[in-house]
Scaffold this active site. Structure first.
Site: not given
Ligand code: GRF
Length: 187
Positions: A59, A84, A101, A103, A130, A139, A168
């Site tokens: 990592r 991820m 980030n 989430h 969030s 997180d 989001e």
């Molecule tokens: C989102 O739901 C975010 O909260 C999570 O991963 C997803 C990414 O979606 N961490 P995208 O790739 O932006 O469509």
């Protein structure tokens, strides 16, 4: 930084381009070859670097490659928009207070993977998303902004995720704007 579909990445780019956000996305980093985010970057003409975690022994090595890639680009803020991978102090310390980030839960509930499934299993009636500062604990960094959505009867992970994602796409640009104000105040 994105690993998957990249819809949050695109929302940020578009917010900058339409002027609703005073920010410019100058660089995307992806870790999965051919992912949706990479394709969106091509369509949106954003410089995209592939740093595949499978090509890095640890990592820390991946994070060092990310830092090296970002170096010298006059970057104010680094956004994990669906990244991820767990990040390490190699990246966190290089962008201390400037790494955020998104989430898909109302943190501090439902950290980690499959947050939407966790929320459905728990039977909550309110879910959401969030944006938080990134710290070593996953997180768990300072929460900057949140948006809530109802969980409706008959919801499954797909329907609830879609409702959360719509939020989001508003929340992430708003949180970037907030960080901009914060960083400007700090000088
Ligand atoms: C989102 O739901 C975010 O909260 C999570 O991963 C997803 C990414 O979606 N961490 P995208 O790739 O932006 O469509």
């Amino acid at each position: 930084m994105a690993s998957g579909a990249g819809s949050n990445f695109e929302a940020l780019v578009l917010a900058g381009r339409t002027g609703s956000l005073q920010a410019e996305v100058v660089q995307l980093i992806v870790n999965n070859p051919g992912c949706g985010a990479q394709q969106r970057a091509q369509r949106l003409a954003i410089n995209c670097s592939l740093l595949d975690h499978r090509q890095h022994p640890s990592r820390e090595a991946l994070d060092a490659a990310i830092v090296a890639q970002l170096e010298g680009q006059d970057i104010d803020l680094v956004v994990m928009a669906g990244w991820m991978r767990i990040v390490t102090p190699v990246l966190i310390d290089a962008y201390a207070g400037r790494l955020i980030n998104i989430h898909p839960s109302l943190l501090p509930s439902f950290k980690g993977l499959d947050a939407v499934v966790q929320a459905l299993r728990a039977g909550v009636t309110l879910a959401g998303c969030s944006v938080h500062l990134v710290s070593e604990a996953v997180d768990a960094g300072e929460i900057l902004m949140q948006a809530a959505v109802p969980v409706l009867p008959g919801d499954d992970p797909t329907s609830l995720s879609a409702r959360i994602q719509r939020q989001e796409h508003q929340l992430l640009p708003a949180a970037v704007a907030l960080m901009g104000e914060r960083l400007a105040l700090q000088g």
